[in-house]
Motif scaffolding. Structure first.
Motif, PDB file in Angstrom:
ATOM      1  N   MET A   1      41.999  26.278  32.058  1.00 46.52           N
ATOM      2  CA  MET A   1      41.644  25.718  33.354  1.00 46.52           C
ATOM      3  C   MET A   1      41.067  26.828  34.216  1.00 46.52           C
ATOM      4  O   MET A   1      41.466  27.994  34.105  1.00 46.52           O
ATOM      5  CB  MET A   1      42.864  25.108  34.038  1.00 46.52           C
ATOM      6  N   THR A   2      40.115  26.459  35.081  1.00 45.78           N
ATOM      7  CA  THR A   2      39.434  27.436  35.930  1.00 45.78           C
ATOM      8  C   THR A   2      39.646  27.096  37.402  1.00 45.78           C
ATOM      9  O   THR A   2      39.570  25.928  37.798  1.00 45.78           O
ATOM     10  CB  THR A   2      37.925  27.461  35.622  1.00 45.78           C
ATOM     11  N   PHE A   3      39.944  28.120  38.173  1.00 46.91           N
ATOM     12  CA  PHE A   3      39.988  28.001  39.632  1.00 46.91           C
ATOM     13  C   PHE A   3      38.840  28.834  40.204  1.00 46.91           C
ATOM     14  O   PHE A   3      38.638  29.989  39.808  1.00 46.91           O
ATOM     15  CB  PHE A   3      41.305  28.534  40.202  1.00 46.91           C
ATOM     16  N   VAL A   4      38.093  28.246  41.105  1.00 48.89           N
ATOM     17  CA  VAL A   4      37.079  28.980  41.856  1.00 48.89           C
ATOM     18  C   VAL A   4      37.561  29.040  43.298  1.00 48.89           C
ATOM     19  O   VAL A   4      37.654  28.017  43.987  1.00 48.89           O
ATOM     20  CB  VAL A   4      35.697  28.311  41.758  1.00 48.89           C
ATOM     21  N   VAL A   5      37.893  30.251  43.751  1.00 50.34           N
ATOM     22  CA  VAL A   5      38.536  30.427  45.045  1.00 50.34           C
ATOM     23  C   VAL A   5      37.594  31.171  45.986  1.00 50.34           C
ATOM     24  O   VAL A   5      37.048  32.227  45.635  1.00 50.34           O
ATOM     25  CB  VAL A   5      39.864  31.201  44.903  1.00 50.34           C
ATOM     26  N   THR A   6      37.421  30.607  47.173  1.00 51.44           N
ATOM     27  CA  THR A   6      36.621  31.252  48.212  1.00 51.44           C
ATOM     28  C   THR A   6      37.561  31.944  49.197  1.00 51.44           C
ATOM     29  O   THR A   6      38.421  31.294  49.808  1.00 51.44           O
ATOM     30  CB  THR A   6      35.754  30.232  48.951  1.00 51.44           C
ATOM     31  N   PHE A   7      37.407  33.260  49.331  1.00 55.76           N
ATOM     32  CA  PHE A   7      38.264  34.056  50.187  1.00 55.76           C
ATOM     33  C   PHE A   7      37.514  34.463  51.452  1.00 55.76           C
ATOM     34  O   PHE A   7      36.304  34.710  51.409  1.00 55.76           O
ATOM     35  CB  PHE A   7      38.708  35.333  49.471  1.00 55.76           C
ATOM     36  N   PRO A   8      38.205  34.587  52.594  1.00 53.90           N
ATOM     37  CA  PRO A   8      37.592  35.214  53.764  1.00 53.90           C
ATOM     38  C   PRO A   8      37.224  36.668  53.448  1.00 53.90           C
ATOM     39  O   PRO A   8      37.810  37.287  52.562  1.00 53.90           O
ATOM     40  CB  PRO A   8      38.697  35.136  54.826  1.00 53.90           C
ATOM     41  N   LYS A   9      36.294  37.203  54.174  1.00 49.74           N
ATOM     42  CA  LYS A   9      35.807  38.543  53.889  1.00 49.74           C
ATOM     43  C   LYS A   9      36.919  39.579  53.980  1.00 49.74           C
ATOM     44  O   LYS A   9      36.921  40.578  53.255  1.00 49.74           O
ATOM     45  CB  LYS A   9      34.682  38.902  54.876  1.00 49.74           C
ATOM     46  N   GLU A  10      37.905  39.342  54.882  1.00 53.53           N
ATOM     47  CA  GLU A  10      38.955  40.337  55.071  1.00 53.53           C
ATOM     48  C   GLU A  10      39.990  40.335  53.947  1.00 53.53           C
ATOM     49  O   GLU A  10      40.859  41.201  53.884  1.00 53.53           O
ATOM     50  CB  GLU A  10      39.671  40.118  56.411  1.00 53.53           C
ATOM     51  N   PHE A  11      39.914  39.369  53.036  1.00 53.92           N
ATOM     52  CA  PHE A  11      40.847  39.304  51.903  1.00 53.92           C
ATOM     53  C   PHE A  11      40.186  39.849  50.644  1.00 53.92           C
ATOM     54  O   PHE A  11      39.054  39.481  50.321  1.00 53.92           O
ATOM     55  CB  PHE A  11      41.298  37.857  51.638  1.00 53.92           C
ATOM     56  N   GLN A  12      40.905  40.698  49.947  1.00 51.64           N
ATOM     57  CA  GLN A  12      40.464  41.126  48.628  1.00 51.64           C
ATOM     58  C   GLN A  12      40.888  40.070  47.602  1.00 51.64           C
ATOM     59  O   GLN A  12      41.998  39.543  47.675  1.00 51.64           O
ATOM     60  CB  GLN A  12      41.086  42.474  48.252  1.00 51.64           C
ATOM     61  N   ALA A  13      40.031  39.781  46.659  1.00 48.87           N
ATOM     62  CA  ALA A  13      40.389  38.831  45.601  1.00 48.87           C
ATOM     63  C   ALA A  13      41.411  39.496  44.676  1.00 48.87           C
ATOM     64  O   ALA A  13      41.108  40.513  44.045  1.00 48.87           O
ATOM     65  CB  ALA A  13      39.149  38.419  44.814  1.00 48.87           C
ATOM     66  N   PRO A  14      42.634  38.969  44.592  1.00 47.81           N
ATOM     67  CA  PRO A  14      43.662  39.612  43.744  1.00 47.81           C
ATOM     68  C   PRO A  14      43.273  39.542  42.270  1.00 47.81           C
ATOM     69  O   PRO A  14      42.515  38.660  41.862  1.00 47.81           O
ATOM     70  CB  PRO A  14      44.917  38.786  44.029  1.00 47.81           C
ATOM     71  N   PRO A  15      43.776  40.456  41.457  1.00 35.96           N
ATOM     72  CA  PRO A  15      43.414  40.463  40.027  1.00 35.96           C
ATOM     73  C   PRO A  15      43.912  39.238  39.269  1.00 35.96           C
ATOM     74  O   PRO A  15      43.337  38.862  38.251  1.00 35.96           O
ATOM     75  CB  PRO A  15      44.052  41.745  39.500  1.00 35.96           C
ATOM     76  N   VAL A  16      44.987  38.608  39.759  1.00 34.40           N
ATOM     77  CA  VAL A  16      45.518  37.407  39.096  1.00 34.40           C
ATOM     78  C   VAL A  16      45.986  36.421  40.144  1.00 34.40           C
ATOM     79  O   VAL A  16      46.322  36.798  41.282  1.00 34.40           O
ATOM     80  CB  VAL A  16      46.689  37.728  38.135  1.00 34.40           C
ATOM     81  N   LEU A  17      46.013  35.156  39.761  1.00 33.08           N
ATOM     82  CA  LEU A  17      46.700  34.115  40.518  1.00 33.08           C
ATOM     83  C   LEU A  17      47.888  33.650  39.682  1.00 33.08           C
ATOM     84  O   LEU A  17      47.765  33.468  38.462  1.00 33.08           O
ATOM     85  CB  LEU A  17      45.772  32.937  40.812  1.00 33.08           C
ATOM     86  N   VAL A  18      49.009  33.454  40.336  1.00 37.22           N
ATOM     87  CA  VAL A  18      50.229  33.080  39.622  1.00 37.22           C
ATOM     88  C   VAL A  18      50.612  31.660  39.994  1.00 37.22           C
ATOM     89  O   VAL A  18      50.704  31.320  41.181  1.00 37.22           O
ATOM     90  CB  VAL A  18      51.380  34.047  39.938  1.00 37.22           C
TER      91      VAL A  18
END
Length: 626
Positions: A526-543
């Motif tokens: 399964m794939t998640f495509v997540v849009t983050f605000p600029k001030e957030f770093q995209a974490p290496p994993v989602l749990v």
């Protein structure tokens, strides 16, 4: 307290008559079955001589099959533990823990070493089994859970099916005998319930898996596992675990400097004033330092005496009971480990346990049948003090003068009994080892492509003609879900998949296996495509956290790993991909960066989102929306 004459007669027959009969049977090519096992499957124990006869190719194949089954959890009722789980080769074929974990839970005693099993007339601290073959057969048979895991139950399960009524009757005998009382019934019924979850056909499961087909064929002529063959193979390996040459043996052979002067003083104390050699005998060319007899060393009685109130006395039936506080109250039977008396019901066998060998003893603490002493020094002090006040204590166990210098001298001597080499090591690699192994990972019948497979060398070392690395390797499955690898210089490779994905049908691959298939509980990605605000770093994993049945239950999670990240002026978009498992609930709580503070790391903020995992689906999550 030695074995009864009947047990000694059976042991002598097994050691002397059986090898002769087998030799005649094989020479004449007779196909009839012996009482102990079919003729084509029977293997005699090693000779008690220090120079055992040369094994035939078939017999050696059985040893090598047994070597591999010794490490195989699938050769157990639970599929979770192996022989090596309790008898660790690097720990003197014993357990570093006071109690082991077997098919039904914690064992009531410390696991006794199986070094020099070929010379041992019985198995277990109380001599419960007459051979390793019997132990394995009973352990894998249908009646084993009834008594194993509770060493205080009857020595033999009843004939016929084991039902709650049968268990109640057996438990009633225990209640009448007054040994266990009501707790015995509860534990018995608990074991019966546990027995329902035990695997009833271990040979059939090994056959269906097919990874030992080549090894069984080499050992028995065809690739069909049976209970008898599994028992014979494991026993054949155990009977090769002869203690190896030690500094003490070199000293006896004439090398006077093989042991220190301190150890020589300890030896004189051992055979003299301390009286250790009365039970840990030193006769023969290669002494085994045990008489294989049963002795009450006062430990059980001392534990009961110090752990409770009231005087301990013996009633008219020979049972250990506690004197009531008031004269008009009945005597109270005490739950205890009766040792040999559990099998013989003889009062002079109460709390008697078999003398263990002292070969490699320095490697295998904790010590004694209950593992109560962590250090050998404490064992020596216990014997020097006279072994407590048990009225049924072995008459030879009395106090002897022993200062701290004597203690250290005895320990120095015991260290000289440590062999230069681990018992049972293979002298050469088995010719049946596979040159290459093809491993296939499947979900159902569908191959799992593009998954990392970590291969860890485990099991017994194998001496190869050409040096080979025993480092862990990681391979990636191809479109057919396959990886091909060369077996390491060990008997097995353990397969570890990413993100704690389990293998449903055994994670070990023996070095004799050319083709293996492993099933995993996956239904797709399964794939998640997540849009983050600029001030957030995209974490290496989602749990994704799966729900648990209780707060104390082990927490399950699915990890989605970050892939491509697209940077935009006011936001960043990241893709996360992970496996959806069939053995876990689909409804999860997904941890996402947000406004909720993380207690462990207050500088990070997270939000949670309830989602349903669906294979083959791409789900979009926008964290920039208010």
């Amino acid at each position: 307290m030695r074995m009864n004459p009947e047990s000694e007669r059976r042991y002598a027959a097994r050691r002397v008559i059986l090898p002769i009969v087998l030799g005649v049977c094989f020479a004449l090519g007779l196909g009839f079955a012996l009482a102990t096992a079919p003729a084509d499957e029977a293997v005699a124990k090693s000779s008690t001589s220090t120079s055992p006869r040369r094994l035939t190719t078939r017999e050696q194949a059985r040893v090598e099959l047994g070597r591999r089954l010794f490490y195989e959890p699938q050769a157990s009722k639970s599929g979770a533990v192996s022989c090596a789980s309790c008898h660790a080769p690097d720990h003197g074929f014993s357990d570093p823990d006071r109690q082991s974990i077997d098919d039904v839970g914690s064992t009531p005693r410390h696991s006794q070493t199986i070094i020099d099993s070929a010379h041992n007339p019985t198995v277990h601290w109380d001599g419960e089994f007459g051979s390793v073959e019997e132990l394995v057969s009973r352990r894998l048979g249908t009646d084993v859970v009834v008594y194993y895991g509770n060493e205080f139950t009857p020595p033999r399960a009843p004939r016929g099916p084991v039902t709650p009524r049968v268990i109640a009757r057996m438990d009633g005998n225990l209640l009448e005998d007054g040994v266990l009382g009501k707790p015995g019934r509860r534990s018995f019924l608990k074991e019966f319930e546990l027995a329902k979850t035990m695997r009833s056909n271990v040979p059939g499961l090994l056959a269906r898996d097919g990874r030992y087909a080549e090894a069984f064929k080499a050992a028995f002529g065809n690739d069909t596992p049976t209970l008898e063959r599994i028992s014979l193979a494991i026993a054949a390996f155990c009977y090769t675990l002869d203690s190896t040459e030690s500094p003490y043996d070199q000293y006896r052979a004439g090398k006077k400097k093989a042991i220190s002067e301190q150890a020589k003083r300890g030896l004189r104390l051992f055979v003299g004033r301390a009286g250790c050699a009365d039970c840990h005998t030193v006769e023969g060319k290669h002494p085994l330092f045990t008489d294989f007899a049963f002795h009450n060393t006062g430990l059980v009685f001392e534990s009961l005496r110090t752990a409770s109130t009231g005087d301990l006395i013996t009633d008219d039936r020979g049972r250990l009971v506690r004197r009531p506080l008031k004269a008009n109250l009945p005597l109270r039977p005490i739950a205890q480990d009766r040792g040999l008396a559990r099998l013989t019901f003889k009062t002079n066998h109460e709390r008697a346990f078999k003398t263990p060998t002292l070969r490699d003893v320095t490697k295998r603490g904790p010590f004694m049948h209950d593992g109560r002493f962590d250090k050998l020094e404490d064992v020596v002090r216990w014997y020097a003090a006279g072994c407590g006040t048990d009225p049924k204590k072995d008459h030879r166990l009395g106090k002897f003068d022993c200062d701290e210098k004597d203690v250290q001298d005895l320990i120095a001597f015991l260290k000289t009994l440590e062999g230069h080499e681990r018992p049972g090591l293979a002298k050469k690699a088995w010719k049946r080892r596979a040159a290459k192994t093809r491993l296939r990972i499947v979900q159902g019948d569908v191959p799992v492509a593009d998954i990392n497979v970590k291969l860890i060398p485990v099991g017994d070392p194998q001496p190869l003609d050409k040096p080979r690395s025993n480092k862990t390797i990681t391979l990636r499955t191809d479109s057919n879900g396959e990886v091909v690898f060369t077996p390491a210089a060990t008997t097995h490779m353990r397969v570890v998949l990413p993100d704690d994905i389990p293998v449903l049908n055994n994670a070990l691959v023996p070095d004799t296996c050319r083709n293996a298939t492993m099933k995993v509980p996956l239904v797709g990605r399964m794939t998640f495509v997540v849009t983050f605000p600029k001030e957030f770093q995209a974490p290496p994993v989602l749990v994704a956290d799966h729900p648990t049945s209780s707060p104390t239950a082990k927490k399950r999670r699915t990890v989605f790993k970050r892939g491509d990240v697209v940077e935009m002026k006011d936001r960043r978009i990241a893709k996360y991909v992970g496996w959806v498992r069939s053995d876990l609930p689909r409804s999860v709580t997904l941890r996402l960066p947000g406004m909720k503070r993380n207690r462990r790391n207050p500088s990070m903020r997270y939000a949670s989102l309830a989602v349903t995992l669906e294979p083959g689906i791409t789900k979009r999550i926008d964290l920039t929306a208010n």
